[in-house]
Write a protein that holds these residues in place. Structure first.
Motif, mmCIF file in Angstrom:
data_model
loop_
_atom_site.group_PDB
_atom_site.id
_atom_site.type_symbol
_atom_site.label_atom_id
_atom_site.label_comp_id
_atom_site.label_asym_id
_atom_site.label_seq_id
_atom_site.Cartn_x
_atom_site.Cartn_y
_atom_site.Cartn_z
ATOM 1 N N HIS A 186 0.806 -1.221 0.000
ATOM 2 C CA HIS A 186 0.000 0.000 0.000
ATOM 3 C C HIS A 186 0.841 1.274 0.000
ATOM 4 C CE1 HIS A 186 -3.415 -2.527 0.494
ATOM 5 N NE2 HIS A 186 -3.163 -2.850 1.744
ATOM 6 N N LEU A 187 2.159 1.126 -0.142
ATOM 7 C CA LEU A 187 3.035 2.298 -0.106
ATOM 8 C C LEU A 187 2.685 3.318 -1.203
ATOM 9 C CD1 LEU A 187 5.437 3.849 1.043
ATOM 10 C CD2 LEU A 187 6.942 2.479 -0.435
ATOM 11 N N SER A 219 8.084 10.765 -6.307
ATOM 12 C CA SER A 219 8.184 9.834 -5.177
ATOM 13 C C SER A 219 8.087 8.381 -5.626
ATOM 14 C CB SER A 219 7.099 10.141 -4.142
ATOM 15 O OG SER A 219 5.808 9.912 -4.686
ATOM 16 N N LEU A 220 7.217 8.100 -6.609
ATOM 17 C CA LEU A 220 7.086 6.725 -7.101
ATOM 18 C C LEU A 220 8.335 6.267 -7.841
ATOM 19 C CD1 LEU A 220 3.369 6.598 -8.323
ATOM 20 C CD2 LEU A 220 4.354 5.585 -6.261
ATOM 21 N N LEU A 221 8.945 7.182 -8.586
ATOM 22 C CA LEU A 221 10.195 6.844 -9.254
ATOM 23 C C LEU A 221 11.288 6.556 -8.231
ATOM 24 C CD1 LEU A 221 10.231 9.426 -12.208
ATOM 25 C CD2 LEU A 221 9.869 6.947 -12.360
ATOM 26 N N ALA A 222 11.256 7.276 -7.102
ATOM 27 C CA ALA A 222 12.269 7.105 -6.065
ATOM 28 C C ALA A 222 12.148 5.746 -5.361
ATOM 29 C CB ALA A 222 12.162 8.241 -5.044
ATOM 30 N N VAL A 223 10.905 5.254 -5.200
ATOM 31 C CA VAL A 223 10.701 3.989 -4.473
ATOM 32 C C VAL A 223 10.407 2.830 -5.424
ATOM 33 C CG1 VAL A 223 9.841 5.235 -2.456
ATOM 34 C CG2 VAL A 223 8.214 4.377 -4.157
ATOM 35 N N LYS A 224 10.560 3.052 -6.717
ATOM 36 C CA LYS A 224 10.196 2.062 -7.722
ATOM 37 C C LYS A 224 10.874 0.714 -7.493
ATOM 38 C CE LYS A 224 10.258 1.371 -12.784
ATOM 39 N NZ LYS A 224 11.301 0.319 -12.847
ATOM 40 N N LYS A 225 12.182 0.727 -7.299
ATOM 41 C CA LYS A 225 12.917 -0.527 -7.131
ATOM 42 C C LYS A 225 12.476 -1.282 -5.889
ATOM 43 C CE LYS A 225 17.088 0.854 -9.661
ATOM 44 N NZ LYS A 225 18.552 1.032 -9.596
#
Length: 231
Positions: A186-187, A219-225
């Motif tokens: 759910h992040l 933010s989504l690109l930052a936590v993508k991996k």
């Protein structure tokens, strides 16, 4: 060949019925929203034929009826529909080999159509490419039908349409709930809610959507991996 096309249509049609119900009401809301502000019903139909971007069309109503600023309008439209970049990137394989139908498939990639194309597998002995094509074109026909009904009704019958645009908000709430229930991670949802609330407080109602979309993207690109690893 005709039998294969017909079988593909028969297989695709039942899959699109939930979209039909949603688009009938949402398209009607859009049509009423536009014509109630003084525009001819033909403009609503033309927008649904050539733009076909649910939330983008509702945004277009506000752009047309408020003080027009080209840079602001372009930026807001880009931010609201930025998610379609990721839709397109994930459709490379499905659209490969679509031939002359490929440009339309790219154009018709709305939230609901993407959801069906991504999650629905064609039955055996059904042409896959025609199956996907009929899902896309049926969905747009539903939106055009709803827009036409709403536009003609709003043009002929004068009534207070205040709040009717909330239909699109309601749709996105339903989509959000379904995504929340269907995902273990759910992040991304929490980031979206948190960033939107912060931008609402900082930038106010008029500008928070554009800044929220930009913040969510970063933010989504930052936590993508990390998200992909957990998935």
């Amino acid at each position: 060949m005709k039998n294969r096309i017909l079988e593909s249509f028969k297989a695709a049609f039942p899959k699109t019925l939930p979209v039909f119900l949603g688009y009938l009401f949402l398209g009607t809301a859009f049509g009423v929203s536009l014509t109630s502000r003084g525009y001819h019903f033909g403009w609503a139909i033309l927008m649904s034929l050539t733009i076909y971007a649910g939330s983008g069309q509702f945004l277009g109503v506000n752009i047309l009826t408020s003080g027009f600023n080209l840079i602001s309008a372009a930026f807001m439209t880009l931010m609201v529909n930025l998610r379609h970049i990721f839709y397109g990137l994930s459709m490379f394989d499905k659209f490969d080999g679509m031939g002359k139908k490929k440009p339309y498939m790219i154009f018709s990639l709305t939230d609901e159509t993407y959801s069906l194309l991504f999650s629905t597998k064609p039955p055996k002995n059904v042409d896959e490419k025609w199956f996907y094509f009929f899902i896309a074109i049926l969905n747009q026909s539903y939106w055009i039908l709803g827009s036409t009904i709403g536009a003609v009704a709003g043009y002929l019958i004068k009534f207070d349409s205040t709040g009717i645009e909330f239909a699109m908000t309601a749709l996105f709430v339903v989509i959000f709930v379904e995504q929340w229930e269907g995902s273990k991670n759910h992040l991304p949802s929490i980031l979206g809610l948190g960033i939107s609330l912060i931008c609402l407080v900082v930038f106010g109602m008029e500008y928070f959507i554009a800044f929220s979309m930009l913040g969510i993207l970063i933010s989504l690109l930052a936590v993508k991996k990390g998200v992909e690893k957990n998935a």
